[in-house]
Scaffold this motif. Structure first.
Motif, PDB file in Angstrom:
ATOM      1  N   PHE A 133      -0.481   3.393  -5.811  1.00 53.45           N
ATOM      2  CA  PHE A 133       0.158   2.107  -5.534  1.00 53.45           C
ATOM      3  C   PHE A 133       0.730   2.061  -4.111  1.00 53.45           C
ATOM      4  O   PHE A 133       1.832   1.563  -3.883  1.00 53.45           O
ATOM      5  CB  PHE A 133       1.260   1.816  -6.551  1.00 53.45           C
ATOM      6  N   VAL A 134      -0.046   2.589  -3.162  1.00 54.52           N
ATOM      7  CA  VAL A 134       0.399   2.601  -1.762  1.00 54.52           C
ATOM      8  C   VAL A 134       0.148   1.214  -1.183  1.00 54.52           C
ATOM      9  O   VAL A 134      -0.921   0.912  -0.646  1.00 54.52           O
ATOM     10  CB  VAL A 134      -0.347   3.681  -0.952  1.00 54.52           C
ATOM     11  N   ARG A 135       1.134   0.365  -1.299  1.00 52.18           N
ATOM     12  CA  ARG A 135       1.040  -0.999  -0.786  1.00 52.18           C
ATOM     13  C   ARG A 135       2.417  -1.645  -0.835  1.00 52.18           C
ATOM     14  O   ARG A 135       3.313  -1.193  -1.571  1.00 52.18           O
ATOM     15  CB  ARG A 135       0.044  -1.830  -1.606  1.00 52.18           C
ATOM     16  N   ASP A 136       2.592  -2.693  -0.014  1.00 48.41           N
ATOM     17  CA  ASP A 136       3.837  -3.466  -0.001  1.00 48.41           C
ATOM     18  C   ASP A 136       5.068  -2.584   0.232  1.00 48.41           C
ATOM     19  O   ASP A 136       6.111  -2.738  -0.421  1.00 48.41           O
ATOM     20  CB  ASP A 136       4.005  -4.243  -1.318  1.00 48.41           C
ATOM     21  N   GLU A 137       4.924  -1.626   1.150  1.00 50.39           N
ATOM     22  CA  GLU A 137       6.043  -0.761   1.552  1.00 50.39           C
ATOM     23  C   GLU A 137       6.580   0.089   0.401  1.00 50.39           C
ATOM     24  O   GLU A 137       7.782   0.401   0.339  1.00 50.39           O
ATOM     25  CB  GLU A 137       7.183  -1.602   2.147  1.00 50.39           C
ATOM     26  N   ARG A 138       5.711   0.499  -0.514  1.00 51.28           N
ATOM     27  CA  ARG A 138       6.140   1.358  -1.614  1.00 51.28           C
ATOM     28  C   ARG A 138       4.963   2.218  -2.060  1.00 51.28           C
ATOM     29  O   ARG A 138       3.811   1.937  -1.745  1.00 51.28           O
ATOM     30  CB  ARG A 138       6.627   0.529  -2.803  1.00 51.28           C
ATOM     31  N   PHE A 139       5.250   3.290  -2.783  1.00 58.77           N
ATOM     32  CA  PHE A 139       4.219   4.091  -3.427  1.00 58.77           C
ATOM     33  C   PHE A 139       4.877   5.025  -4.439  1.00 58.77           C
ATOM     34  O   PHE A 139       6.092   5.268  -4.397  1.00 58.77           O
ATOM     35  CB  PHE A 139       3.386   4.903  -2.411  1.00 58.77           C
ATOM     36  N   ASN A 140       4.081   5.540  -5.360  1.00 58.24           N
ATOM     37  CA  ASN A 140       4.526   6.516  -6.351  1.00 58.24           C
ATOM     38  C   ASN A 140       3.863   7.853  -6.059  1.00 58.24           C
ATOM     39  O   ASN A 140       2.681   7.902  -5.723  1.00 58.24           O
ATOM     40  CB  ASN A 140       4.134   6.083  -7.770  1.00 58.24           C
ATOM     41  N   LEU A 172      -0.769   2.719   6.144  1.00 64.83           N
ATOM     42  CA  LEU A 172      -2.202   2.973   5.967  1.00 64.83           C
ATOM     43  C   LEU A 172      -3.003   1.784   5.444  1.00 64.83           C
ATOM     44  O   LEU A 172      -4.104   1.520   5.945  1.00 64.83           O
ATOM     45  CB  LEU A 172      -2.410   4.185   5.055  1.00 64.83           C
ATOM     46  N   PRO A 173      -2.529   1.034   4.425  1.00 64.64           N
ATOM     47  CA  PRO A 173      -3.373  -0.070   3.922  1.00 64.64           C
ATOM     48  C   PRO A 173      -3.786  -1.053   5.004  1.00 64.64           C
ATOM     49  O   PRO A 173      -4.973  -1.410   5.110  1.00 64.64           O
ATOM     50  CB  PRO A 173      -2.478  -0.729   2.865  1.00 64.64           C
ATOM     51  N   ASP A 174      -2.836  -1.497   5.822  1.00 60.46           N
ATOM     52  CA  ASP A 174      -3.177  -2.449   6.889  1.00 60.46           C
ATOM     53  C   ASP A 174      -4.028  -1.798   7.971  1.00 60.46           C
ATOM     54  O   ASP A 174      -4.955  -2.419   8.513  1.00 60.46           O
ATOM     55  CB  ASP A 174      -1.904  -3.024   7.504  1.00 60.46           C
ATOM     56  N   ARG A 175      -3.718  -0.546   8.277  1.00 59.91           N
ATOM     57  CA  ARG A 175      -4.457   0.143   9.335  1.00 59.91           C
ATOM     58  C   ARG A 175      -5.919   0.342   8.936  1.00 59.91           C
ATOM     59  O   ARG A 175      -6.833   0.149   9.748  1.00 59.91           O
ATOM     60  CB  ARG A 175      -3.791   1.492   9.634  1.00 59.91           C
ATOM     61  N   VAL A 176      -6.140   0.725   7.693  1.00 63.34           N
ATOM     62  CA  VAL A 176      -7.516   0.930   7.224  1.00 63.34           C
ATOM     63  C   VAL A 176      -8.243  -0.408   7.108  1.00 63.34           C
ATOM     64  O   VAL A 176      -9.416  -0.529   7.467  1.00 63.34           O
ATOM     65  CB  VAL A 176      -7.523   1.681   5.884  1.00 63.34           C
ATOM     66  N   ARG A 177      -7.550  -1.418   6.628  1.00 62.15           N
ATOM     67  CA  ARG A 177      -8.178  -2.730   6.448  1.00 62.15           C
ATOM     68  C   ARG A 177      -8.762  -3.262   7.761  1.00 62.15           C
ATOM     69  O   ARG A 177      -9.832  -3.874   7.757  1.00 62.15           O
ATOM     70  CB  ARG A 177      -7.147  -3.718   5.890  1.00 62.15           C
ATOM     71  N   THR A 178      -8.072  -3.029   8.874  1.00 64.53           N
ATOM     72  CA  THR A 178      -8.564  -3.538  10.159  1.00 64.53           C
ATOM     73  C   THR A 178      -9.856  -2.854  10.592  1.00 64.53           C
ATOM     74  O   THR A 178     -10.579  -3.377  11.442  1.00 64.53           O
ATOM     75  CB  THR A 178      -7.507  -3.350  11.260  1.00 64.53           C
ATOM     76  N   THR A 179     -10.174  -1.685  10.002  1.00 64.75           N
ATOM     77  CA  THR A 179     -11.402  -0.976  10.362  1.00 64.75           C
ATOM     78  C   THR A 179     -12.554  -1.291   9.417  1.00 64.75           C
ATOM     79  O   THR A 179     -13.684  -0.888   9.677  1.00 64.75           O
ATOM     80  CB  THR A 179     -11.183   0.548  10.351  1.00 64.75           C
TER      81      THR A 179
END
Length: 277
Positions: A260-267, A152-159
């Motif tokens: 902390f949904v980033r860098d292939e991790r989240f809590n 999601l972070p990369d996908r949203v960033r492109t929009t």
């Protein structure tokens, strides 16, 4: 009205200084006015002023009024438009005309529950105030694969058109179980971005949003969980951290909260069963 403003800056690298053009995210006030009352006794009242990035102002106004419990359905609204008579304010006043039969509970707009982190209310009082406006804990069979959240972070960033220009603006994105993005809204304020998104969904009769999740580009404060609860969202994910009261409210609402949904991790802080393992 533009969402970016050009400026000239001094760029310093080491001991070198050069003058260069740059773009900043625009921040301007938006006054939300409400027209209400019977046909033969219409009244107007200013209900809120928020600092926002211009754009999607109608959605922002509707999202705010819905999440505050003032309106429940699109049919409650006759019109929503900028006040042209306030030319001096240059599009920074918007008036929402309610149907004559829509009652207005002004106590919902004066309770001041979410205006700041130092409002003096305890967590239980805050949660009870929201529970009184909602049908109760959210019921949803939404199930998300971890890989969907990772992407999601990369996908949203492109929009994020405004972020690409300024680097200083937040996003709220509505996504489904496959990770497809249905709506993305941007604003300099996190809560405004979410209000714009909920307002857009509200106007399209998508509420409650029990089959979707929302991704946020910043931290998760309690006011964002409150808005998500009002919209029936079962999952809230964000790049940043949640507050303790945000987690407490998410637990009461049965909202899955991922931070902390980033860098292939989240809590996961609440309702982990909506994320497959």
């Amino acid at each position: 009205m533009s969402f970016v403003a050009p400026v000239t800056i001094q760029k310093i690298t080491g001991n070198n200084l050069i003058e260069a053009p740059d773009l900043l995210a625009v921040e301007e006030p938006l006054e939300i006015r409400l027209g209400f009352g019977p046909i033969d006794d219409r009244q107007q009242r200013s209900v809120a002023v928020t600092m926002r990035t211009p754009g999607n102002d109608e959605e922002l106004a509707m999202g705010f009024l819905f999440t505050e419990g003032i309106i429940q359905k699109p049919a409650d609204i006759i019109s929503c438009r900028h006040c042209v008579q306030d030319s001096a304010k240059d599009g920074n006043v918007i008036r929402v005309e309610l149907n004559p039969d829509v009652p207005v509970d002004w106590s919902r707009l004066t309770r001041n529950t979410f205006t700041s982190s130092s409002c003096g209310l305890c967590g239980k009082t805050t949660i009870d105030a929201v529970m009184a406006l909602t049908p109760g804990p959210i019921s949803s069979d939404l199930l998300i694969e971890p890989t969907i959240l990772h992407a999601l972070p990369d996908r949203v960033r492109t929009t994020q058109r405004a972020f690409a220009y300024t680097g200083g603006i937040h996003a709220a994105a509505l996504f489904d179980a496959t990770g497809a993005l249905l709506l993305v809204r941007e604003d300099i304020g996190r809560h405004n971005a979410l209000d714009k998104l909920i307002g857009a969904a509200f106007w399209q009769n998508w509420l409650p949003l029990s089959r979707y999740g929302v991704f946020l580009s910043g931290r998760i404060g309690v006011e964002l969980v409150q808005k998500s609860w009002m919209a029936g969202l079962p999952l809230l994910a964000a790049v940043g951290a949640p507050s303790s009261l945000a987690v407490q409210m998410a637990q009461e609402a049965d909202i899955t909260l991922a931070g902390f949904v980033r860098d292939e991790r989240f809590n996961i802080y609440s309702k982990p069963n909506r994320v497959s393992s």
